[in-house]
Design a protein around this motif. Sequence first.
Motif, PDB file in Angstrom:
ATOM      1  N   THR A  28       0.801  -1.210  -0.050  1.00  0.00           N
ATOM      2  CA  THR A  28      -0.041  -0.038  -0.002  1.00  0.00           C
ATOM      3  C   THR A  28       1.052   1.389  -0.051  1.00  0.00           C
ATOM      4  OG1 THR A  28      -1.860  -1.125   1.280  1.00  0.00           O
ATOM      5  CG2 THR A  28      -1.718   1.084   1.178  1.00  0.00           C
ATOM      6  N   SER A  64      -7.781   2.563  -0.696  1.00  0.00           N
ATOM      7  CA  SER A  64      -7.829   1.978   0.410  1.00  0.00           C
ATOM      8  C   SER A  64      -7.170   2.796   1.759  1.00  0.00           C
ATOM      9  CB  SER A  64      -7.063   0.720   0.504  1.00  0.00           C
ATOM     10  OG  SER A  64      -5.737   1.177   0.515  1.00  0.00           O
ATOM     11  N   THR A  70     -10.443  -2.422   2.296  1.00  0.00           N
ATOM     12  CA  THR A  70     -11.412  -1.687   1.263  1.00  0.00           C
ATOM     13  C   THR A  70     -12.699  -1.072   2.154  1.00  0.00           C
ATOM     14  OG1 THR A  70     -12.468  -3.807   0.940  1.00  0.00           O
ATOM     15  CG2 THR A  70     -10.684  -3.323  -0.603  1.00  0.00           C
TER      16      THR A  70
END
Length: 188
Positions: A28, A64, A70
């Motif tokens: 991420t 996200s 999510t």
Amino acid sequence: SGLPATTISVASSTINGPTAPSTTAATTASCPSGTTLVGGGALMGPNGTAQSIPSQKPVGSYPSDPSGSTATVSNPNSWTAVGNSGGQTGSSNFTTAFALCASGLTVQTQVVRTDDVGHPAGGGDANPGQDPVATATATCPTGTTLLDGGMLADSSQPTGLQQGVHMRGDYPSDALANPAPDRPAPDS
């Protein structure tokens, strides 16, 4: 034009993985404080390049929270990339997430999600080109504007994601999954 000066920067995060066969790896990238997430993307390849490796493919690229969840529906500040190794091993497999971050722009964002649950498995190589295709289209609420898309293929099965799943597209479309036509920006 009356619009504030906006600068787009890119934040990225790369991990070595997935390296074992039939596994996934996620990473991420998060926008710095004071910026707003306006898009993102994923890259799969050896040693962080865009070269092709048989079987390795992205199965997720989506807005996200910093943990990759999510569940965030308003003002996410991160973008997650998920890579799948297919049936191959590869110590040089890398997954990279990119977050496009705007400064000088104040905008409220909302994530709209559509799930295709229970998609049937296909015959794979025993039936080339004949596997079922699933289409999921998320629709923006009236009065809102699409900034970017995203996708995630996952599984509720204990064995994980079915091997052979390939994402064929992530694009703006109409309700029937037809690609959206070009629309020039209005003159200001």
